[in-house]
Design a protein around this motif. Sequence first.
Motif, PDB file in Angstrom:
ATOM      1  N   SER A  94       0.821  -1.212   0.000  1.00 32.72           N
ATOM      2  CA  SER A  94       0.000   0.000   0.000  1.00 32.72           C
ATOM      3  C   SER A  94       0.859   1.269   0.000  1.00 32.72           C
ATOM      4  N   PHE A  95       2.100   1.162   0.490  1.00 29.62           N
ATOM      5  CA  PHE A  95       2.999   2.329   0.468  1.00 29.62           C
ATOM      6  C   PHE A  95       3.368   2.735  -0.955  1.00 29.62           C
ATOM      7  N   THR A  96       3.263   1.806  -1.900  1.00 28.58           N
ATOM      8  CA  THR A  96       3.631   2.131  -3.277  1.00 28.58           C
ATOM      9  C   THR A  96       2.629   3.090  -3.923  1.00 28.58           C
ATOM     10  N   GLY A  97       1.394   3.150  -3.391  1.00 26.65           N
ATOM     11  CA  GLY A  97       0.395   4.058  -3.946  1.00 26.65           C
ATOM     12  C   GLY A  97       0.811   5.513  -3.841  1.00 26.65           C
ATOM     13  N   PRO A  98       1.071   6.034  -2.620  1.00 27.06           N
ATOM     14  CA  PRO A  98       1.557   7.421  -2.502  1.00 27.06           C
ATOM     15  C   PRO A  98       2.879   7.658  -3.212  1.00 27.06           C
ATOM     16  N   LEU A  99       3.740   6.615  -3.275  1.00 27.93           N
ATOM     17  CA  LEU A  99       5.026   6.780  -3.950  1.00 27.93           C
ATOM     18  C   LEU A  99       4.844   6.978  -5.448  1.00 27.93           C
ATOM     19  N   LEU A 100       4.031   6.145  -6.081  1.00 26.41           N
ATOM     20  CA  LEU A 100       3.794   6.293  -7.517  1.00 26.41           C
ATOM     21  C   LEU A 100       3.075   7.601  -7.832  1.00 26.41           C
ATOM     22  N   ALA A 101       2.155   7.993  -6.954  1.00 23.07           N
ATOM     23  CA  ALA A 101       1.372   9.210  -7.210  1.00 23.07           C
ATOM     24  C   ALA A 101       2.222  10.464  -7.129  1.00 23.07           C
ATOM     25  N   ILE A 102       3.304  10.434  -6.352  1.00 25.82           N
ATOM     26  CA  ILE A 102       4.114  11.640  -6.171  1.00 25.82           C
ATOM     27  C   ILE A 102       5.039  11.896  -7.358  1.00 25.82           C
ATOM     28  N   LEU A 103       5.286  10.881  -8.187  1.00 27.19           N
ATOM     29  CA  LEU A 103       6.266  11.014  -9.264  1.00 27.19           C
ATOM     30  C   LEU A 103       5.899  12.091 -10.288  1.00 27.19           C
ATOM     31  N   PRO A 104       4.680  12.089 -10.862  1.00 24.53           N
ATOM     32  CA  PRO A 104       4.373  13.162 -11.822  1.00 24.53           C
ATOM     33  C   PRO A 104       4.325  14.543 -11.181  1.00 24.53           C
ATOM     34  N   MET A 105       3.907  14.623  -9.911  1.00 26.72           N
ATOM     35  CA  MET A 105       3.847  15.921  -9.238  1.00 26.72           C
ATOM     36  C   MET A 105       5.258  16.491  -9.029  1.00 26.72           C
ATOM     37  N   ALA A 106       6.192  15.611  -8.647  1.00 27.99           N
ATOM     38  CA  ALA A 106       7.562  16.063  -8.436  1.00 27.99           C
ATOM     39  C   ALA A 106       8.191  16.555  -9.739  1.00 27.99           C
ATOM     40  N   ASP A 107       7.839  15.933 -10.850  1.00 27.31           N
ATOM     41  CA  ASP A 107       8.381  16.371 -12.135  1.00 27.31           C
ATOM     42  C   ASP A 107       7.824  17.734 -12.527  1.00 27.31           C
ATOM     43  N   ILE A 108       6.565  17.993 -12.185  1.00 26.67           N
ATOM     44  CA  ILE A 108       5.949  19.275 -12.536  1.00 26.67           C
ATOM     45  C   ILE A 108       6.556  20.419 -11.725  1.00 26.67           C
ATOM     46  N   ILE A 109       6.689  20.236 -10.411  1.00 28.79           N
ATOM     47  CA  ILE A 109       7.197  21.322  -9.576  1.00 28.79           C
ATOM     48  C   ILE A 109       8.691  21.541  -9.777  1.00 28.79           C
ATOM     49  N   ARG A 110       9.364  20.649 -10.502  1.00 22.94           N
ATOM     50  CA  ARG A 110      10.772  20.860 -10.818  1.00 22.94           C
ATOM     51  C   ARG A 110      10.964  22.155 -11.609  1.00 22.94           C
ATOM     52  N   SER A 111       9.997  22.502 -12.452  1.00 21.35           N
ATOM     53  CA  SER A 111      10.097  23.719 -13.247  1.00 21.35           C
ATOM     54  C   SER A 111      10.165  24.954 -12.365  1.00 21.35           C
ATOM     55  N   PHE A 112       9.442  24.935 -11.237  1.00 24.46           N
ATOM     56  CA  PHE A 112       9.481  26.068 -10.327  1.00 24.46           C
ATOM     57  C   PHE A 112      10.767  26.056  -9.503  1.00 24.46           C
ATOM     58  N   GLY A 113      11.198  24.868  -9.083  1.00 16.35           N
ATOM     59  CA  GLY A 113      12.419  24.786  -8.302  1.00 16.35           C
ATOM     60  C   GLY A 113      13.644  25.242  -9.070  1.00 16.35           C
ATOM     61  N   CYS A 114      13.658  25.027 -10.390  1.00 16.93           N
ATOM     62  CA  CYS A 114      14.776  25.439 -11.241  1.00 16.93           C
ATOM     63  C   CYS A 114      14.526  26.774 -11.922  1.00 16.93           C
ATOM     64  N   ASN A 115      13.408  27.438 -11.568  1.00 15.60           N
ATOM     65  CA  ASN A 115      13.052  28.726 -12.183  1.00 15.60           C
ATOM     66  C   ASN A 115      12.989  28.627 -13.700  1.00 15.60           C
ATOM     67  N   MET A 116      12.383  27.543 -14.183  1.00 12.60           N
ATOM     68  CA  MET A 116      12.315  27.305 -15.628  1.00 12.60           C
ATOM     69  C   MET A 116      10.923  27.527 -16.177  1.00 12.60           C
TER      70      MET A 116
END
Length: 262
Positions: A94-116
Amino acid sequence: MKKTGEQKMKDFLALNQAPEPLPEKAAHLKQEVRLRAESMAFALPQNSSLPDRLLRQLPYISLWIWPIQLLVLLLFFLLLRQKAVGMETLILLSFTGPLLAILPMADIIRSFGCNMWEMESACRYDFRQITAMHLCIIGSGDIFILIFGCCLYGKRLSATWEFSLYIILPFLISSCIYLWELNHFSRKCNIYMLSATGTMLCIIGSSGLQHIYHLIQAGRLQWIPAFTMTAVIAFSTAAVYSAVRLCTNLKRKEGVTKWNLE
């Protein structure tokens, strides 16, 4: 009274107006730029299909996402080979559910973290389209892994609703919460905030699922299969709605740019 540097610059620009380009030369320059852009190796034709567009975005996905998805896939394969799956295994899965769900979100917010995000907004596709395509690419990988695990679980144990309860439902609930955070906190949302949310969901979810497991074994929750499938449909709809809202409801509020997608 002495003039400020800004006022001097305005006066200088007022006295030196930029010449107006000839319409014929401007049209010729635009045509030449378009032809050269389309002749580049990475150029994408205007009438290209959606799969082609998605494939062109693959190199821009964070490389660490694919090993994590592969590890989850291997975890499903190793833990679901046995004919009987205990409570500890189900809680671990069941821990894999939140882990898989966070992957696309982390990729999206990368643009803000890198000011891109401003640069990406000025590219061939605006940030709204880039966000939608990245959600589709990484989300498709997550869905493939969940389908693989569901088929493996159903083949071994003949109870796909249990897989939906312990793995798919936490994935959908986590996706809805992550998307809600991105919709409401936008640039303030970062990987640490998502990780804290995911950790909290794992702790709360494991306690709740452990209690439900004991009740199911005691035969006191005969209605849980129907409830599980209904919840999966409801949270799937909510996740799709939140994803669409993330890609469309991006506007300026109170003079502060949340997402530069207007």
